[in-house]
Design an enzyme around this catalytic site. Structure first.
Site, PDB file in Angstrom:
ATOM      1  N   ARG A  79       0.832  -1.211   0.000  1.00  0.00           N
ATOM      2  CA  ARG A  79       0.000   0.000   0.000  1.00  0.00           C
ATOM      3  C   ARG A  79       0.864   1.258   0.000  1.00  0.00           C
ATOM      4  NH1 ARG A  79      -1.849  -1.642   5.763  1.00  0.00           N
ATOM      5  NH2 ARG A  79      -0.284  -0.640   7.076  1.00  0.00           N
ATOM      6  N   ASP A  80       0.222   2.415   0.121  1.00  0.00           N
ATOM      7  CA  ASP A  80       0.964   3.683   0.062  1.00  0.00           C
ATOM      8  C   ASP A  80       1.631   3.957   1.403  1.00  0.00           C
ATOM      9  OD1 ASP A  80      -1.373   3.995   1.428  1.00  0.00           O
ATOM     10  OD2 ASP A  80      -2.002   5.829   0.413  1.00  0.00           O
ATOM     11  N   GLU A  81       2.493   3.037   1.803  1.00  0.00           N
ATOM     12  CA  GLU A  81       3.189   3.166   3.076  1.00  0.00           C
ATOM     13  C   GLU A  81       4.629   2.643   2.906  1.00  0.00           C
ATOM     14  OE1 GLU A  81       0.577   2.519   6.243  1.00  0.00           O
ATOM     15  OE2 GLU A  81       2.042   2.881   7.784  1.00  0.00           O
ATOM     16  N   ASP A 119       8.124  -2.648  13.984  1.00  0.00           N
ATOM     17  CA  ASP A 119       8.018  -3.808  13.095  1.00  0.00           C
ATOM     18  C   ASP A 119       9.395  -4.443  12.949  1.00  0.00           C
ATOM     19  OD1 ASP A 119       5.996  -1.756  12.603  1.00  0.00           O
ATOM     20  OD2 ASP A 119       5.227  -3.058  11.046  1.00  0.00           O
ATOM     21  N   TRP A 155       8.525   1.401  19.550  1.00  0.00           N
ATOM     22  CA  TRP A 155       9.023   1.862  18.250  1.00  0.00           C
ATOM     23  C   TRP A 155      10.413   2.484  18.460  1.00  0.00           C
ATOM     24  CZ3 TRP A 155       4.241   0.333  18.751  1.00  0.00           C
ATOM     25  CH2 TRP A 155       3.540  -0.119  17.642  1.00  0.00           C
ATOM     26  N   GLU A 214      -0.974  -8.518   8.334  1.00  0.00           N
ATOM     27  CA  GLU A 214      -0.831  -7.462   9.335  1.00  0.00           C
ATOM     28  C   GLU A 214      -1.786  -7.687  10.511  1.00  0.00           C
ATOM     29  OE1 GLU A 214      -2.044  -3.728   7.681  1.00  0.00           O
ATOM     30  OE2 GLU A 214      -0.971  -2.608   9.220  1.00  0.00           O
ATOM     31  N   HIS A 261       2.938  -8.532   6.085  1.00  0.00           N
ATOM     32  CA  HIS A 261       3.524  -7.763   7.182  1.00  0.00           C
ATOM     33  C   HIS A 261       4.378  -8.727   8.007  1.00  0.00           C
ATOM     34  CE1 HIS A 261       1.845  -3.728   7.545  1.00  0.00           C
ATOM     35  NE2 HIS A 261       2.218  -3.674   8.811  1.00  0.00           N
TER      36      HIS A 261
HETATM   37  C1  BGC Z   1       2.070   0.170   9.873  1.00  0.00           C
HETATM   38  C2  BGC Z   1       2.551  -0.613  11.050  1.00  0.00           C
HETATM   39  C3  BGC Z   1       3.185   0.393  11.952  1.00  0.00           C
HETATM   40  C4  BGC Z   1       2.059   1.248  12.424  1.00  0.00           C
HETATM   41  C5  BGC Z   1       2.302   2.184  13.516  1.00  0.00           C
HETATM   42  C6  BGC Z   1       0.994   1.077  10.350  1.00  0.00           C
HETATM   43  O1  BGC Z   1       0.378   1.791   9.368  1.00  0.00           O
HETATM   44  O2  BGC Z   1       1.719  -0.621   8.813  1.00  0.00           O
HETATM   45  O3  BGC Z   1       3.112  -1.799  10.825  1.00  0.00           O
HETATM   46  O4  BGC Z   1       4.027  -0.086  12.906  1.00  0.00           O
HETATM   47  O5  BGC Z   1       1.421   1.896  11.372  1.00  0.00           O
HETATM   48  O6  BGC Z   1       1.451   1.827  14.448  1.00  0.00           O
END
Ligand code: BGC
Length: 909
Positions: free
Chosen positions: A481-483, A490, A543, A768, A789
């Site tokens: 996706r757009d990410e 992660d 994180w 995910e 994911h």
């Molecule tokens: C991602 C996650 C990430 C999270 C932050 C999501 O959009 O895909 O894997 O860690 O945002 O909570």
């Protein structure tokens, strides 16, 4: 080079060290330091050896090694298999040869290894004589323009070179061409960094491609991560260089002719022209007009017309750094199956959800338009399901030049996909070939798991598949996706598993610079690296912690101290920030976006409790790192702060009498977390898991807490209720609480929520969300529903550590000492795992030998020892006698040395 005979073989041992690497690469070009890190392995024949010393020698030629003119380390008493080059600093572009010899504890000395070499890149900024170039001013384009352009220059040589190197990079992505060929090894170069701070460059050996007479050096230059849509999301709003929207190129060809050195550099003598790729974007895909392809553009005799002047860009203070990990490559190409539909379109199925693209060979008329759109899944009617791609178009469009077997494939774009839909072809016969090309950073495969239960083998395969798809330049959350961003939790949570399948040390060595570059203005770790520039938010618990805990993991698994040294000052800075805002030891403030235990299967974990667990873990580990590095003051402060957190946690959350770990306030669900877990419970599985595994609760209170966790899991199904963070350690925590059977219940479960549920619903990669596809067979809400994911795949670490029984030691890095203690179940017949560990091959496994007997086998690599512990099971077993296959065992105890060892355990009735 490594195949050459060794020089000056001495010593009595019949083997010699092998697989010599400099900066983790074999015979690398473009090493970015004057003192590279050198490492080697002992061969399988050295199986019962314990290294006691090494000697490295380095010379400017292979023949000079006997009397080295650069460095002779002399004998260094050490069990290490690596050292830093300690001679005079290597100069820029210098090639040095080296070899190593090892002495073992019994006094024998190996032969000298075959020689290897490394060559430095440009170590000083002034070595770069090239200028950044881009299409000339007349061609200033709007930012939405995503064209790929060609740039080139002719030059002549009087004679062929003795050595030629191309030093090349781009703001964007480039593909270098020399005299009609693509040169260089790797795709999507120069790779992804925060381009406002540092840009990697590559060094390519082009000695054979450059020739006497006319030559043409050129490049295709694409927006890539610099100027494509991902940069708006992920790197920066126009990178602070608003006048420079077009991607830029920098290259320098260094040619050595007898007695002269000549350079060809990017400058205003270069020309540019549009390519056949009208738009290129990592998220959206590419639009090609194949009629514009000019097969001769990169040949010295190519046409002159249509080329325009480039301009030098003002350049910037970005650091140019040598590439330090393997490039992205096509790591697998496999045929895809094609189904033709009634409406004339074709559904192409690659068989697995990967990152990459389809390569199609088609017969089409000139001007015929073909559209290829991608998806991870199809609906029951066989239509692409694309809503979860959100704003990423993931579609390529081609206007064909016409002809037989024309190849259609994007060049500077990839997507996460299993399926593609092809529209615009005239007949099934016109699709001659369809194959899927899988892209990944080409890391070395180092680990393999296998067992008698097909479901677990398929889960493991899906985990590896997700790793490949998401270890593409940086550890991303998802490839579709757009990410596709370097989300730090992660990376952190999955890394223990990742390092059991691939050599991730070089990958993280590079990414740690991204993590440092991504720090907030205050100096704290962030959530994402590389970081969107507009985003200056403190990193959330779990994180930001990746900045501390990931370098520690790399040290533990690979014995590498360098990342600890590089990251430690930032660890301390970040922890100072967090502790200053949370003096009483409960991490309430400065939690940034505060995601909590992301996308849990059950209620949310109270965020104060969740955050405080992570603060304890990071503070404790940073304290240990401080101790290791001799940073006494920091070590003292961190150890004391860890105690404060521990006491505060106990006072606020632990009832030691009952073992309950709870936060009655249920405080702190952030808006983000509420979307996926609207209600926080007082006590959750994740709360127990983290407190137990991080050592916040110990002794009898831990036993009681463990029992409560087991109860919660059993009452829920048995089923997990955890999210990203809790899942990573849940099986370990159940095992520690004495409930191996419950751990297997979760691992072998096929209903929602479980990894098995994903597999049962056709997953070839990890999802995910637990409910990515709900029980009714429909995809969950598309806003956040990736089918690729890594995060939940973190549970796979228990396949290796629990099921197969490999127990890395917290105190002894690189498996110099490890445990073997498999968690046995009658639900499996056998299980085994093999790892190419830094010191050599390590193997653990077991099988049932009759209804009451388990045979375990462990292979201990050179220079290592293994403690064979009791097996872990709900029933009781006793050791019926260890039969040591190899003589290298340190007899008597159950700690054994290098070699293969077998042990028999019999159930006590
Ligand atoms: C991602 C996650 C990430 C999270 C932050 C999501 O959009 O895909 O894997 O860690 O945002 O909570």
């Amino acid at each position: 080079m490594t195949n050459e005979p060794s020089v000056g073989v001495v010593g009595g041992l019949p083997w010699r060290p092998e697989r010599l690497r400099a900066e983790r690469r074999v015979n690398p070009l473009g090493v970015g330091t004057a003192h590279p890190w050198l490492d080697w392995r002992l061969p399988a024949e050295a199986e019962d050896a314990t290294p006691a010393g090494y000697r490295v020698r380095v010379a400017t030629s292979v023949t000079g090694l006997a009397e080295p003119d650069a460095w002779d380390s002399g004998w260094v008493a050490s069990t290490a298999w690596a050292c830093r080059y300690g001679g005079r600093p290597a100069a820029s572009r210098e090639r040095l040869c080296w070899q190593v010899q090892v002495r073992v504890a019994t006094g024998g000395v190996s032969g000298w290894s075959a020689s290897a070499c490394w060559e430095t890149g440009f170590l000083e900024r002034q070595d770069w004589r090239a200028s950044w170039i881009r299409p000339g001013a007349s061609a200033q384009r709007p930012r939405s323009d995503r064209r790929v352009y060609l740039a080139r220059r002719r030059f002549s040589l009087a004679q062929p070179p003795s050595r030629a190197r191309l030093y090349v990079t781009a703001l964007g992505c480039y593909e270098a061409h020399l005299n009609g060929q693509v040169v260089g090894d790797g795709l999507l170069r120069p790779g992804w960094t925060d381009y406002t701070r540092r840009v990697q460059y590559q060094v390519i050996d082009v000695t054979k491609a450059v020739r006497a007479g006319d030559n043409l050096l050129g490049a295709m230059v694409a927006p890539g991560w610099f100027a494509g849509r991902i940069s708006l999301h992920a790197v920066s709003e126009n990178h602070g260089f608003p006048e420079s929207p077009a991607p830029e190129l920098l290259c320098q060809l260094d040619v050595e002719l007898p007695g002269v050195r000549m350079v060809v550099v990017t400058d205003e003598r270069w020309q540019w022209r549009e390519s056949a790729i009208a738009t290129s974007d990592l998220y959206d895909g590419e639009c090609w007009d194949l009629r514009l392809l000019d097969a001769d553009w990169d040949l010295p005799a190519g046409q002159e017309t249509g080329w325009l002047p480039v301009e030098r860009s003002r350049g910037a203070a970005r650091e140019l750094v040598a590439e330090r990990m393997p490039p992205v490559r096509a790591v697998e190409v496999r045929p895809a199956s094609v189904t033709w539909r009634a409406d004339g379109s074709a559904l192409v199925d690659s068989g697995a959800n990967d990152a990459g693209f389809m390569r199609l060979d088609v017969d089409a008329a000139r001007g015929q338009q073909v559209e290829v759109s991608y998806a991870e899944i199809v609906d029951p009617a066989g239509n692409l399901y694309r809503e979860n791609l959100r704003g990423a178009a993931c579609t390529d469009r081609f206007v064909c030049a016409g002809g037989v077997g024309e190849e259609l494939a994007p060049r500077f774009s990839f997507r996460g996909f299993r399926y593609a839909e092809v529209r615009g072809l005239s007949s099934p016969a016109s699709l001659r070939r369809a194959e899927s090309v899988t892209l990944s950073t080409d890391l070395e495969r180092t680990g393999w798991f296998e067992c008698s239960e097909d479901l677990l083998n398929r889960i493991y395969a899906a985990i590896c598949c997700s790793q490949r798809a998401n270890y593409l330049e940086v550890p991303t959350d998802c490839p579709q996706r757009d990410e596709r961003l370097g989300w730090m939790a992660d990376a952190l949570l999955f890394a223990p598993m990742a390092a059991y399948s691939y050599d991730v040390a070089p990958f993280f060595a590079k990414w740690f610079d991204d993590v440092l570059d991504a720090r907030t203005a205050e100096g704290g770790f962030a959530d994402i690296a590389p970081r969107p520039s507009a985003r200056d938010t403190a990193g959330a618990p779990a994180w930001a912690d990746a900045g501390v805990l990931l370098p520690w993991l790399i040290y533990q698994r690979y014995g590498e101290v360098e990342p600890l040294e590089r990251m430690f000052p930032s660890m301390v800075d970040w922890l100072h920030l967090v502790h200053a805002r949370n003096p009483d030891g409960i991490w309430r403030n400065a939690r940034g976006n505060d995601y909590g235990d992301w996308v849990p299967a059950g209620p949310d974990t109270p965020h104060d409790l969740f955050a405080t667990c992570w603060l304890y873990r990071s503070t404790t580990v940073a304290g240990r790192i401080g101790g290791l590095l001799g940073a006494t003051a920091e070590h003292g402060w961190l150890t004391e702060r860890a105690q404060t957190v521990r006491r505060a946690f106990a006072a606020h959350y632990i009832d030691s009498g009952t073992g309950q770990i709870a936060d009655p306030s249920r405080r702190g669900s952030s808006a983000a977390a509420r979307r996926f877990a609207p209600i926080a419970a007082v006590e959750t599985q994740t709360g127990y898991v983290l407190a137990l595994m991080f050592g916040l609760v110990t002794g009898q209170a831990a036993e009681r807490a463990g029992a409560r966790l087991v109860n919660m899991v059993r009452k829920a199904g048995p089923a997990l209720q955890t999210g990203f963070a809790g899942s990573a350690l849940l099986l370990h925590a159940l095992e520690r609480a004495g409930a191996v059977d419950t751990a297997y219940d979760l691992l072998l479960r096929r209903e929602l929520p479980s990894l098995g549920f994903m597999i049962e619903h056709g997953a070839t990669s990890i999802w995910e969300r637990w409910d990515g596809i709900a029980s009714d067979g429909w995809p969950a809400r598309p806003t956040m529903n990736s089918f690729n994911h890594c995060a939940m795949g973190s549970m796979g670490a228990w396949l290796v550590e629990g099921v197969c029984g490999l127990r890395p030691s917290d105190d002894t890095p690189a498996f110099a000492a490890f445990g073997f203690a498999p968690a046995i179940t009658a639900r499996l017949d056998h299980a085994s795992y093999r790892l190419h560990a830094p010191r050599g091959t390590l193997r653990v496994g077991w099988h049932w030998d009759g209804p009451d007997t388990v045979v375990g086998e462990v292979e201990v690599p050179v220079g290592s020892e293994c403690r064979i512990a009791a097996i872990i099971a709900d029933d009781r077993f006793e050791e019926a006698g260890t039969r040591l296959v190899d003589a290298g065992a340190s007899g008597g105890g159950r700690t054994v040395g290098p070699g293969i060892h077998r042990v028999r355990w019999v159930r006590i009735q």
